[in-house]
Enzyme design. Sequence first.
Site, mmCIF file in Angstrom:
data_model
loop_
_atom_site.group_PDB
_atom_site.id
_atom_site.type_symbol
_atom_site.label_atom_id
_atom_site.label_comp_id
_atom_site.label_asym_id
_atom_site.label_seq_id
_atom_site.Cartn_x
_atom_site.Cartn_y
_atom_site.Cartn_z
ATOM 1 N N GLY A 1 0.787 -1.224 0.000
ATOM 2 C CA GLY A 1 0.000 0.000 0.000
ATOM 3 C C GLY A 1 0.820 1.276 0.000
ATOM 4 O O GLY A 1 0.418 2.264 0.600
ATOM 5 N N LYS B 1 -13.101 -0.762 9.310
ATOM 6 C CA LYS B 1 -12.092 -0.603 10.349
ATOM 7 C C LYS B 1 -12.445 -1.418 11.598
ATOM 8 O O LYS B 1 -11.563 -1.971 12.257
ATOM 9 C CB LYS B 1 -11.931 0.875 10.708
ATOM 10 C CG LYS B 1 -11.327 1.715 9.597
ATOM 11 C CD LYS B 1 -9.964 1.184 9.161
ATOM 12 C CE LYS B 1 -9.315 2.092 8.139
ATOM 13 N NZ LYS B 1 -8.002 1.544 7.667
ATOM 14 N N ASP C 1 -2.723 -5.576 -6.371
ATOM 15 C CA ASP C 1 -4.109 -5.185 -6.154
ATOM 16 C C ASP C 1 -4.688 -6.207 -5.193
ATOM 17 O O ASP C 1 -5.050 -7.325 -5.583
ATOM 18 C CB ASP C 1 -4.912 -5.151 -7.454
ATOM 19 C CG ASP C 1 -6.262 -4.464 -7.274
ATOM 20 O OD1 ASP C 1 -6.811 -4.553 -6.162
ATOM 21 O OD2 ASP C 1 -6.761 -3.846 -8.236
ATOM 22 N N ALA C 2 -4.738 -5.833 -3.916
ATOM 23 C CA ALA C 2 -5.111 -6.772 -2.855
ATOM 24 C C ALA C 2 -6.598 -7.096 -2.816
ATOM 25 O O ALA C 2 -7.048 -7.843 -1.954
ATOM 26 C CB ALA C 2 -4.661 -6.230 -1.502
ATOM 27 N N ALA D 1 -4.344 10.102 -0.027
ATOM 28 C CA ALA D 1 -5.432 9.137 0.090
ATOM 29 C C ALA D 1 -6.519 9.648 1.027
ATOM 30 O O ALA D 1 -7.715 9.482 0.761
ATOM 31 C CB ALA D 1 -4.883 7.800 0.586
ATOM 32 N N TYR E 1 -8.490 3.119 12.372
ATOM 33 C CA TYR E 1 -8.895 4.496 12.694
ATOM 34 C C TYR E 1 -10.001 4.454 13.733
ATOM 35 O O TYR E 1 -10.777 3.496 13.805
ATOM 36 C CB TYR E 1 -9.355 5.209 11.410
ATOM 37 C CG TYR E 1 -9.809 6.627 11.601
ATOM 38 C CD1 TYR E 1 -9.000 7.557 12.259
ATOM 39 C CD2 TYR E 1 -11.040 7.048 11.123
ATOM 40 C CE1 TYR E 1 -9.425 8.868 12.434
ATOM 41 C CE2 TYR E 1 -11.469 8.363 11.288
ATOM 42 C CZ TYR E 1 -10.654 9.263 11.954
ATOM 43 O OH TYR E 1 -11.072 10.550 12.139
ATOM 44 N N LEU F 1 -3.480 -0.496 3.483
ATOM 45 C CA LEU F 1 -4.447 -0.459 2.388
ATOM 46 C C LEU F 1 -5.832 -0.103 2.893
ATOM 47 O O LEU F 1 -6.269 -0.606 3.925
ATOM 48 C CB LEU F 1 -4.528 -1.830 1.711
ATOM 49 C CG LEU F 1 -3.244 -2.381 1.073
ATOM 50 C CD1 LEU F 1 -3.416 -3.861 0.785
ATOM 51 C CD2 LEU F 1 -2.919 -1.621 -0.193
ATOM 52 N N TYR G 1 -17.461 10.016 7.652
ATOM 53 C CA TYR G 1 -16.572 8.896 7.322
ATOM 54 C C TYR G 1 -17.479 7.704 7.038
ATOM 55 O O TYR G 1 -17.711 6.858 7.888
ATOM 56 C CB TYR G 1 -15.631 8.616 8.499
ATOM 57 C CG TYR G 1 -14.501 7.649 8.204
ATOM 58 C CD1 TYR G 1 -13.391 8.055 7.458
ATOM 59 C CD2 TYR G 1 -14.532 6.346 8.686
ATOM 60 C CE1 TYR G 1 -12.349 7.182 7.204
ATOM 61 C CE2 TYR G 1 -13.483 5.473 8.443
ATOM 62 C CZ TYR G 1 -12.403 5.882 7.701
ATOM 63 O OH TYR G 1 -11.364 5.022 7.448
#
Length: 373
Positions: free
Chosen positions: A89, A270, A153-154, A304, A252, A201, A262
Amino acid sequence: MGAYAMTGMQMMAQRPCIPACRQMLGSTSALSAFGRAICTRTGFASSSKAKSAGPLVSSNCKRVVRAMSQRGAQGLPIDLTGKRAFIAGVADDNGYGWAIAKALAAAGAEILVGTWVPALNIFETSLRRGKFDESRKLPDGSLMEIAKVYPLDAVYDTPEDVPEDVKANKRYAGASNWTVKEVAETIKNDFGSIDILVHSLANGPEVTKPLMETSRRGYLAAISASSYSYVSLLQHFLPIMNPGGASISLTYIASERTIPGYGGGMSSAKAALESDTRVLAYEAGRKGKIRVNTISAGPLGSRAAKAIGFIEKMIDYSYVNAPLQKELLADEVGNTAAFLTSPLASAITGSTIYVDNGLNTMGLALDSPTLST
């Protein structure tokens, strides 16, 4: 962290080792053996310059105390020499992934990175042309070296999972072996093994939408890219990780507190990531002797993060309301990652470590208008 470790040593050094300790260990020879064992196991070296702990201390106890005091004065260095890290990432030089890579490199680790396929050419070109040279500088003045950059690309575990429209997408043209399984296999062929795995990521295509307006597709996309991708990485990389290694991810506070704005399922992603961290710590610990932790980092104005739309306001809010009223630096998260992946954190796994100037502890906003009325 070094300060905490040194404080513990100082407490031991300041506690008098009176003749009763001789009774506890049974004999002078046993005490001497104890002192030798302590010095051997901890790597402490005795010093003739160390200050005596006082007249009640036996000569053998003095030896142990002097050794601990000397080591405490030097600090506890984070040494990752001989270790190899893969950071998934990293696509630019201003995010947490880059800061973690730098911290691990500064500690002596060899660095491999995985970059999202559509961003690969820009990242490699910028790296090659020296655009990142200033931010590549390590504390000793040298530049961080990246041994190899892998396309990744995970969202896709194996080549069979890749849809035809993605295979035909011009942004993926010219790249190969970029699914999680293929990257793990390529790294195994190139280097044999790794010691550290970093998941940096996250993606939520509908992050600006409130949760109640998020589509099923957007919600599942956020979960896939931001949390299941970590499960997939560990699943495929664990076989090539050396026992005693470590893995970390980034989370986060929205996982446990409501952060209006968010959205898009990112708060759910998360929360899943933190829950998975605990389960993966158990499974990876038992299966491969690998530690698994996650860092709950405060807001950072990375490229990002700007997709959220109000990252600057989040940063301002943190500055005003956190116990430590200062700017949160990416390097502070990087340093925590270096600690967590080092032998100094050998008993820490399954934990969420907050690096946010303490904002997570607050239950009241100091800048709330209600407080000024």
